[in-house]
Design an enzyme around this catalytic site. Structure first.
Site, PDB file in Angstrom:
ATOM      1  N   LYS A 109      16.918   9.615 -13.034  1.00 22.03           N
ATOM      2  CA  LYS A 109      17.159   9.022 -11.719  1.00 22.03           C
ATOM      3  C   LYS A 109      18.650   8.718 -11.571  1.00 22.03           C
ATOM      4  CE  LYS A 109      15.225   5.051  -9.069  1.00 22.03           C
ATOM      5  NZ  LYS A 109      14.217   3.963  -9.172  1.00 22.03           N
ATOM      6  N   SER A 189      10.674   3.873  -5.798  1.00 21.54           N
ATOM      7  CA  SER A 189      11.969   4.414  -5.447  1.00 21.54           C
ATOM      8  C   SER A 189      12.370   5.606  -6.315  1.00 21.54           C
ATOM      9  CB  SER A 189      13.044   3.320  -5.582  1.00 21.54           C
ATOM     10  OG  SER A 189      13.122   2.843  -6.910  1.00 21.54           O
ATOM     11  N   THR A 210      10.974  -1.623 -10.595  1.00 19.31           N
ATOM     12  CA  THR A 210      11.106  -3.069 -10.449  1.00 19.31           C
ATOM     13  C   THR A 210       9.783  -3.657  -9.971  1.00 19.31           C
ATOM     14  OG1 THR A 210      13.413  -2.733  -9.825  1.00 19.31           O
ATOM     15  CG2 THR A 210      12.478  -4.899  -9.363  1.00 19.31           C
ATOM     16  N   SER A 211       9.138  -2.914  -9.070  1.00 16.72           N
ATOM     17  CA  SER A 211       7.866  -3.382  -8.518  1.00 16.72           C
ATOM     18  C   SER A 211       7.014  -2.186  -8.102  1.00 16.72           C
ATOM     19  CB  SER A 211       8.158  -4.292  -7.324  1.00 16.72           C
ATOM     20  OG  SER A 211       6.963  -4.875  -6.866  1.00 16.72           O
ATOM     21  N   GLY A 212       6.805  -1.271  -9.028  1.00 17.09           N
ATOM     22  CA  GLY A 212       5.966  -0.109  -8.752  1.00 17.09           C
ATOM     23  C   GLY A 212       6.706   1.210  -8.618  1.00 17.09           C
ATOM     24  N   SER A 213       8.012   1.219  -8.850  1.00 18.47           N
ATOM     25  CA  SER A 213       8.822   2.407  -8.554  1.00 18.47           C
ATOM     26  C   SER A 213       8.681   3.560  -9.544  1.00 18.47           C
ATOM     27  CB  SER A 213      10.301   2.032  -8.449  1.00 18.47           C
ATOM     28  OG  SER A 213      10.570   1.409  -7.228  1.00 18.47           O
TER      29      SER A 213
END
Ligand SMILES: *[C@@H]1O[C@H](CO)[C@@H](O)[C@H](O)[C@H]1NC(C)=O
Ligand SMILES: *[C@@H]1O[C@H](CO)[C@@H](O)[C@H](O)[C@H]1NC(C)=O
Ligand SMILES: *[C@@H]1O[C@H](CO)[C@@H](O)[C@H](O)[C@H]1NC(C)=O
Ligand SMILES: CC(=O)N[C@H]1CO[C@H](CO)[C@@H](O)[C@@H]1O
Length: 556
Positions: A109, A189, A210-213
């Protein structure tokens, strides 16, 4: 066990024979298809001399060239990839393998720093031309395992932390699009990592979560994703959102391949003190060895069914049916299902009463810290106010149509993550996510794991950095209507949309989760039944033995 499952078990046994390893009767060697090639297949072909790492780089680069103007999955290609691969090929021919990923192309990424000719932009021109002092720790570890960093994958800009913007869009990389149906919202993301791994633009990818990325795009792109426990992998020189929640992890096409990648990047790092929370020290568990036959036998797995109803977007009947048959597979493989368990903290956790007040202030501190680590900082940005000013004034950044709402809020409220108010929020959220969340349920019901369709699970695991693994489980039917995302820019629903089965558990329980996920995958093998409608064409057959002309262009 129903007849269907017996049939399924039979098919699995028949298909798991290593057919590709045998030369067909014609005598011509069958090269692995790059849409699905596994590490074991690539390494055995490389070791047998059927193709080289240079061939792999050329093939993947051609594939990127064929789809990238439509899918925008890759931001940059490593200009040195061919020469690095040639070096790895010569090492291999003298019997010197650097590690298990020797000569294997991976994309990372575009927020994971590499100290080479590639930029680390987080998708923004604010970071174009910036230089970091050395490789990020995960990039260094990838190289030490022998991998070749082929390119940088597009992402939701700033990992989605800038404002209200379509997932997968970045100023630098354009709008990433999913490959499974028309104008597919790529989720995020780690959008480009998902598209690149799922369409075979590299062997596999790294994402950040961070929260599902990691888990969510892995689910949507028919991949196995592992969001490791925060602290199992180092975030040093990775453009952050939240030191408390960020994690770097694998996005691959099989559980075993994801395990290989996790094994390569996990471990302590003096540059990231959250890694000292790991109970393993230097000796991380052998995640590849966890990919063995009977990983579901005797496991207790909880199903917090009530969480499926906590979202405005409820699961379709179709998804529920697939989920229930997945639970049947878990039972048939020897697991005990604790159905309808209740996580009392879930309601308050998922209505975001606390999370913006934890990660929002984190980013206000952590992004400037990243800028302060740069060796060269071409735009002299050191504060969030300066960063916002750059973004709002550079036409390429798409402002104001693409806003800076997350930063506006943080700046207006003077967010920082050391204030008493921050700690009060963090403590309240930790209570919901821990004792009244995953840790509490694991304890109360003596669970090895908790399972749900991935998209209903990943946010539960985010606040305390619990691990998640997502495995392909199904796709939407062909007659599913297209439905636009909230921006009206891309379709967030449609036919042939893959989705995953997600498992979470106690912090640092990746080894158990890999065992469980591997056993489930081997019993179902869903990935290859779902095919992207946009696919690159070049295969190793088109490359092997072909010469370069004098311009370095490929003759195809
Ligand atoms: C990195 O960015 C610079 C512009 O600052 C550009 O010249 C260079 O080509 C980029 N690197 C790659 C590999 O694209
Ligand atoms: C952890 O590292 C951060 C950033 O490098 C530093 O600000 C913090 O004080 C460290 N915390 C501990 C407990 O060492
Ligand atoms: C950044 O600072 C350097 C040194 O002070 C200066 O030479 C350069 O022009 C500045 N760049 C920008 C874009 O302001
Ligand atoms: C490697 C590659 O194809 N990069 C492209 C990424 O997307 C931007 C924006 O569309 C292009 O300018 C790059 O060439």
């Amino acid at each position: 066990m129903t007849a269907r499952h017996l049939l399924q078990a039979f098919i699995v046994i028949a298909c798991s024979l290593p057919l590709c390893q045998c030369a067909p009767a014609s005598g011509r060697v069958q090269l692995p298809s790059l849409l699905d090639a596994t590490l074991d297949e690539l390494q055995s072909g490389l070791n047998a001399g059927h193709f080289t790492s240079v061939d792999l780089i050329r093939a993947y680069t051609a594939r990127i060239g064929q789809v990238n103007s439509r899918l925008h999955a890759v931001n940059e290609i490593n200009p040195d990839a061919v020469s690095i691969a040639a070096h790895h090929d010569s090492l291999r021919s003298s019997g010197n393998l650097i590690g298990p990923l020797h000569g294997i192309p991976v994309v990372v990424k575009d927020n994971i720093g590499t100290a080479d000719k590639m930029n680390n932009t987080a998708g923004s021109f604010a970071l174009l031309g910036a230089e970091i002092p050395e490789d990020s720790t995960v990039a260094r570890k990838l190289r030490e395992a022998g991998a070749i960093v082929l390119g940088k994958a597009n992402l939701s800009q700033w990992s989605g932390a800038r404002g209200e913007i379509t997932q997968g869009w970045s100023a630098y990389g354009g709008q990433c699009i999913g490959a499974y149906y028309r104008d597919m919202d790529p989720d995020g993301s780690s959008s480009g990592s998902g598209v690149a791994a799922s369409t075979g633009l590299a062997w596999a990818a790294l994402g950040t979560d961070t929260s599902g990325s990691i888990a969510d795009p892995s689910s949507k792109h028919n991949l196995v994703g592992i969001k490791p426990t925060t602290g199992l992998t180092s975030r040093y020189l990775v453009v952050p959102i939240s030191e408390h929640q960020d994690s770097v992890g694998p996005m691959a096409r099989t559980v075993k391949d994801a395990a290989y990648l996790l094994a390569a990047i996990a471990g302590p790092d003096e540059h990231d003190n959250y890694t000292s929370a790991s109970p393993f020290g230097d000796r991380v568990p052998d995640y590849v060895a966890a990919c063995k036959g009977n990983g579901l036998r005797g496991r207790r797995i909880g199903v917090p069914r009530h969480m499926l109803q906590l979202w405005s977007d409820k699961p379709s009947d179709y998804m529920l049916e697939i989920f229930d048959s997945a639970l049947d597979v878990l039972r048939a493989q020897g697991a005990e299902i604790a159905d309808d368990i209740v996580l009392p903290g879930a309601v308050d956790l998922l209505n975001s009463k606390y999370s913006p007040f934890v990660t929002g202030p984190d980013l206000m501190v952590d992004i400037p810290r990243y800028f302060s680590q740069l060796k060269t900082n071409p735009n002299n940005i050191t504060t969030m106010i300066q960063l916002r000013e750059f973004i709002q004034n550079d036409a390429r950044e798409g402002y104001p149509e693409k806003n800076t709402a997350s930063w506006d809020r943080g700046i207006r409220r003077g967010y920082d993550n050391t204030s008493p108010a921050w700690w009060a929020n963090y403590k309240a959220q930790a209570e919901l996510a821990g004792p009244r969340g995953i840790a509490g349920a694991v304890d109360k019901y003596s669970l090895d794991a908790i399972v749900l369709p991935t998209e209903y699970l990943s946010k539960l695991a985010a606040p305390l950095g619990n691990p998640v693994i997502s495995v392909p489980v199904g796709r939407t039917p062909d007659d599913t209507p297209l439905e636009k995302n909230k921006f009206g820019t891309l379709n967030i629903k449609g036919p042939n949309q893959p989705f995953g089965l997600g498992f979470t558990g106690a912090r640092f329980s990746e080894e158990i989760l890999v065992e469980i996920a591997y056993a489930f995958e081997q019993a179902t093998m869903v990935r290859k039944t779902i095919v992207p409608y946009i696919q690159p064409k070049t295969e190793l057959e088109d490359i092997v033995g072909k010469r370069e002309d004098t311009n370095g262009e490929l003759e195809l």
